[in-house]
Motif scaffolding. Sequence first.
Motif, PDB file in Angstrom:
ATOM      1  N   SER A  44       5.892 -16.551  -4.833  1.00 19.72           N
ATOM      2  CA  SER A  44       6.689 -15.372  -4.503  1.00 19.72           C
ATOM      3  C   SER A  44       6.591 -14.980  -3.033  1.00 19.72           C
ATOM      4  O   SER A  44       7.517 -14.402  -2.470  1.00 19.72           O
ATOM      5  CB  SER A  44       6.272 -14.203  -5.390  1.00 19.72           C
ATOM      6  N   VAL A  45       5.446 -15.295  -2.398  1.00 24.31           N
ATOM      7  CA  VAL A  45       5.312 -14.934  -0.977  1.00 24.31           C
ATOM      8  C   VAL A  45       6.300 -15.725  -0.126  1.00 24.31           C
ATOM      9  O   VAL A  45       6.766 -15.239   0.919  1.00 24.31           O
ATOM     10  CB  VAL A  45       3.852 -15.176  -0.514  1.00 24.31           C
ATOM     11  N   VAL A  46       6.659 -16.927  -0.582  1.00 25.55           N
ATOM     12  CA  VAL A  46       7.657 -17.721   0.155  1.00 25.55           C
ATOM     13  C   VAL A  46       9.023 -17.035   0.077  1.00 25.55           C
ATOM     14  O   VAL A  46       9.779 -17.007   1.060  1.00 25.55           O
ATOM     15  CB  VAL A  46       7.720 -19.147  -0.418  1.00 25.55           C
ATOM     16  N   TYR A  47       9.336 -16.481  -1.097  1.00 27.41           N
ATOM     17  CA  TYR A  47      10.577 -15.712  -1.217  1.00 27.41           C
ATOM     18  C   TYR A  47      10.563 -14.515  -0.262  1.00 27.41           C
ATOM     19  O   TYR A  47      11.589 -14.138   0.307  1.00 27.41           O
ATOM     20  CB  TYR A  47      10.770 -15.225  -2.650  1.00 27.41           C
ATOM     21  N   GLY A  48       9.393 -13.891  -0.114  1.00 26.36           N
ATOM     22  CA  GLY A  48       9.286 -12.761   0.795  1.00 26.36           C
ATOM     23  C   GLY A  48       9.585 -13.158   2.232  1.00 26.36           C
ATOM     24  O   GLY A  48      10.313 -12.456   2.950  1.00 26.36           O
ATOM     25  N   LEU A  49       9.043 -14.297   2.662  1.00 26.15           N
ATOM     26  CA  LEU A  49       9.311 -14.768   4.024  1.00 26.15           C
ATOM     27  C   LEU A  49      10.775 -15.175   4.190  1.00 26.15           C
ATOM     28  O   LEU A  49      11.379 -14.948   5.246  1.00 26.15           O
ATOM     29  CB  LEU A  49       8.380 -15.952   4.341  1.00 26.15           C
TER      30      LEU A  49
ATOM     31  N   GLY B 195      11.053  -8.043 -16.082  1.00 26.99           N
ATOM     32  CA  GLY B 195       9.599  -7.907 -16.089  1.00 26.99           C
ATOM     33  C   GLY B 195       8.968  -8.495 -14.846  1.00 26.99           C
ATOM     34  O   GLY B 195       8.070  -7.897 -14.242  1.00 26.99           O
ATOM     35  N   ARG B 196       9.460  -9.667 -14.422  1.00 24.19           N
ATOM     36  CA  ARG B 196       8.879 -10.293 -13.246  1.00 24.19           C
ATOM     37  C   ARG B 196       9.245  -9.524 -11.978  1.00 24.19           C
ATOM     38  O   ARG B 196       8.412  -9.310 -11.100  1.00 24.19           O
ATOM     39  CB  ARG B 196       9.353 -11.746 -13.128  1.00 24.19           C
ATOM     40  N   VAL B 197      10.506  -9.103 -11.878  1.00 27.11           N
ATOM     41  CA  VAL B 197      10.971  -8.380 -10.687  1.00 27.11           C
ATOM     42  C   VAL B 197      10.206  -7.072 -10.509  1.00 27.11           C
ATOM     43  O   VAL B 197       9.793  -6.716  -9.404  1.00 27.11           O
ATOM     44  CB  VAL B 197      12.492  -8.127 -10.806  1.00 27.11           C
ATOM     45  N   ALA B 198      10.001  -6.349 -11.607  1.00 27.01           N
ATOM     46  CA  ALA B 198       9.332  -5.051 -11.519  1.00 27.01           C
ATOM     47  C   ALA B 198       7.882  -5.176 -11.084  1.00 27.01           C
ATOM     48  O   ALA B 198       7.333  -4.248 -10.479  1.00 27.01           O
ATOM     49  CB  ALA B 198       9.416  -4.338 -12.866  1.00 27.01           C
ATOM     50  N   GLY B 199       7.250  -6.313 -11.387  1.00 27.57           N
ATOM     51  CA  GLY B 199       5.827  -6.442 -11.089  1.00 27.57           C
ATOM     52  C   GLY B 199       5.493  -7.211  -9.828  1.00 27.57           C
ATOM     53  O   GLY B 199       4.316  -7.372  -9.501  1.00 27.57           O
ATOM     54  N   GLU B 200       6.498  -7.692  -9.096  1.00 27.11           N
ATOM     55  CA  GLU B 200       6.223  -8.497  -7.910  1.00 27.11           C
ATOM     56  C   GLU B 200       5.886  -7.627  -6.692  1.00 27.11           C
ATOM     57  O   GLU B 200       6.500  -6.574  -6.494  1.00 27.11           O
ATOM     58  CB  GLU B 200       7.434  -9.378  -7.580  1.00 27.11           C
ATOM     59  N   THR B 201       4.944  -8.090  -5.905  1.00 27.04           N
ATOM     60  CA  THR B 201       4.537  -7.364  -4.703  1.00 27.04           C
ATOM     61  C   THR B 201       4.879  -8.120  -3.427  1.00 27.04           C
ATOM     62  O   THR B 201       5.464  -7.556  -2.500  1.00 27.04           O
ATOM     63  CB  THR B 201       3.018  -7.102  -4.720  1.00 27.04           C
ATOM     64  N   ALA B 202       4.536  -9.402  -3.383  1.00 23.09           N
ATOM     65  CA  ALA B 202       4.679 -10.175  -2.139  1.00 23.09           C
ATOM     66  C   ALA B 202       6.106 -10.167  -1.579  1.00 23.09           C
ATOM     67  O   ALA B 202       6.283  -9.994  -0.364  1.00 23.09           O
ATOM     68  CB  ALA B 202       4.204 -11.611  -2.371  1.00 23.09           C
ATOM     69  N   PRO B 203       7.152 -10.347  -2.396  1.00 19.38           N
ATOM     70  CA  PRO B 203       8.508 -10.409  -1.800  1.00 19.38           C
ATOM     71  C   PRO B 203       8.946  -9.104  -1.154  1.00 19.38           C
ATOM     72  O   PRO B 203       9.770  -9.115  -0.235  1.00 19.38           O
ATOM     73  CB  PRO B 203       9.401 -10.742  -3.008  1.00 19.38           C
ATOM     74  N   ILE B 204       8.423  -7.963  -1.616  1.00 20.74           N
ATOM     75  CA  ILE B 204       8.914  -6.688  -1.078  1.00 20.74           C
ATOM     76  C   ILE B 204       8.065  -6.162   0.071  1.00 20.74           C
ATOM     77  O   ILE B 204       8.484  -5.239   0.762  1.00 20.74           O
ATOM     78  CB  ILE B 204       9.005  -5.622  -2.192  1.00 20.74           C
ATOM     79  N   ILE B 205       6.877  -6.740   0.268  1.00 17.60           N
ATOM     80  CA  ILE B 205       6.044  -6.283   1.385  1.00 17.60           C
ATOM     81  C   ILE B 205       6.777  -6.482   2.709  1.00 17.60           C
ATOM     82  O   ILE B 205       6.762  -5.608   3.588  1.00 17.60           O
ATOM     83  CB  ILE B 205       4.709  -7.055   1.398  1.00 17.60           C
ATOM     84  N   PHE B 206       7.432  -7.644   2.837  1.00 14.70           N
ATOM     85  CA  PHE B 206       8.095  -7.983   4.101  1.00 14.70           C
ATOM     86  C   PHE B 206       9.521  -7.440   4.205  1.00 14.70           C
ATOM     87  O   PHE B 206      10.122  -7.476   5.260  1.00 14.70           O
ATOM     88  CB  PHE B 206       8.160  -9.506   4.262  1.00 14.70           C
ATOM     89  N   THR B 207      10.085  -6.983   3.099  1.00 13.83           N
ATOM     90  CA  THR B 207      11.536  -6.750   3.104  1.00 13.83           C
ATOM     91  C   THR B 207      11.969  -5.309   2.854  1.00 13.83           C
ATOM     92  O   THR B 207      13.123  -4.983   3.153  1.00 13.83           O
ATOM     93  CB  THR B 207      12.204  -7.641   2.036  1.00 13.83           C
ATOM     94  N   GLY B 208      11.118  -4.457   2.253  1.00 14.80           N
ATOM     95  CA  GLY B 208      11.637  -3.115   2.011  1.00 14.80           C
ATOM     96  C   GLY B 208      10.665  -2.105   1.434  1.00 14.80           C
ATOM     97  O   GLY B 208      11.032  -0.941   1.273  1.00 14.80           O
ATOM     98  N   ALA B 209       9.446  -2.515   1.109  1.00 16.40           N
ATOM     99  CA  ALA B 209       8.500  -1.586   0.501  1.00 16.40           C
ATOM    100  C   ALA B 209       7.872  -0.689   1.566  1.00 16.40           C
ATOM    101  O   ALA B 209       7.444  -1.158   2.618  1.00 16.40           O
ATOM    102  CB  ALA B 209       7.416  -2.349  -0.236  1.00 16.40           C
ATOM    103  N   ALA B 210       7.834   0.598   1.276  1.00 17.98           N
ATOM    104  CA  ALA B 210       7.252   1.556   2.215  1.00 17.98           C
ATOM    105  C   ALA B 210       5.799   1.832   1.833  1.00 17.98           C
ATOM    106  O   ALA B 210       5.468   1.926   0.649  1.00 17.98           O
ATOM    107  CB  ALA B 210       8.049   2.858   2.192  1.00 17.98           C
ATOM    108  N   PHE B 211       4.936   1.956   2.851  1.00 18.36           N
ATOM    109  CA  PHE B 211       3.541   2.324   2.603  1.00 18.36           C
ATOM    110  C   PHE B 211       3.489   3.701   1.949  1.00 18.36           C
ATOM    111  O   PHE B 211       2.792   3.914   0.966  1.00 18.36           O
ATOM    112  CB  PHE B 211       2.784   2.338   3.937  1.00 18.36           C
ATOM    113  N   PHE B 212       4.267   4.635   2.507  1.00 15.33           N
ATOM    114  CA  PHE B 212       4.364   5.971   1.920  1.00 15.33           C
ATOM    115  C   PHE B 212       5.660   6.624   2.375  1.00 15.33           C
ATOM    116  O   PHE B 212       6.042   6.535   3.545  1.00 15.33           O
ATOM    117  CB  PHE B 212       3.191   6.861   2.353  1.00 15.33           C
ATOM    118  N   THR B 213       6.353   7.251   1.452  1.00 17.49           N
ATOM    119  CA  THR B 213       7.508   8.080   1.784  1.00 17.49           C
ATOM    120  C   THR B 213       7.626   9.165   0.712  1.00 17.49           C
ATOM    121  O   THR B 213       7.530   8.864  -0.486  1.00 17.49           O
ATOM    122  CB  THR B 213       8.808   7.252   1.866  1.00 17.49           C
ATOM    123  N   PRO B 214       7.783  10.417   1.123  1.00 16.04           N
ATOM    124  CA  PRO B 214       7.823  11.493   0.125  1.00 16.04           C
ATOM    125  C   PRO B 214       9.180  11.625  -0.555  1.00 16.04           C
ATOM    126  O   PRO B 214       9.313  12.366  -1.522  1.00 16.04           O
ATOM    127  CB  PRO B 214       7.518  12.742   0.953  1.00 16.04           C
TER     128      PRO B 214
END
Length: 282
Positions: free
Chosen positions: A112-117, A199-218
């Motif tokens: 999945s990390v390859v998908y993220g890159l 199920g797989r999409v909801a639980g993945e972390t690596a692909p969204i770290i590089f593409t859209g996941a925020a550390f924190f947003t209120p």
Amino acid sequence: MSRKLVDRGASILLWTSAALLVLGLLSILAYLMANGAESMSWEFITRPPRDNMTKGGISTAIIGTLQLVVVSMAFAIPVGVATGIFFAEYATEGPFTTALRLCVRCLAGVPSVVYGLFGLSLFVVFLNFGSSLLSAGLTLACLALPLIVTASETALLAVPQDFRLASYALGANKWQTVRKVVLPAALPTILTGAILSVGRVAGETAPIIFTGAAFFTPKVATSLFDEVMALPYHIMVLATAGTHIEQTRPIQYGTVLVLILLVMGVSSLGIILRARLRRNRR
């Protein structure tokens, strides 16, 4: 050894395997409940994090995860089902089709990390979507595509050939046969592939770290070009990069529990819908 004894031995083995699987799942849920139950409350589900994410809830992460699932499935299901129809109904068997099918199968095993890159290079940088809900959703869609394509092709090939011949005999052309006869018959199995993909999409972390996941947003994302919080990334942040890791331990377990229940809830809805489709076709 008699056939009856072999049959009984196989039954015991299969029942034991299923029981161990259920026992493992229940053990995980019990462990999470024991450690995360104290953080579970209405405020935990409906409020955003506060005080450096040591207090408050996880509402923005829950909504962000659902938004990612919706965006990714909106792209992956139409493209995946269309590709499955191509392989099952229109593709001529030969080296080119075999190579295409092999590529799709191989994509299912890519980390999945390859998908993220890949998403970072294509959606964030090249297409200039930036770090956003759209980039993360499309990256997750690419991750889900091989499973949906394979499930769709398998489901379509399992439809009896007599259905197609009867449709042709009534004067329907190929597209009409696929759209009105073959596809509805294969829909419950296609839905199974989509459920597994959710199920797989909801639980993945690596692909969204590089593409859209925020550390924190209120705030919840109101545009496709906003960053979003997501439950799996929020768990990783609390467990590895938070400023008060021990203090947030109950929140971590509670968030994991919510993620699992969310996936099980979405999967249950899909299973109910699949059962209703099968019942309506009888």
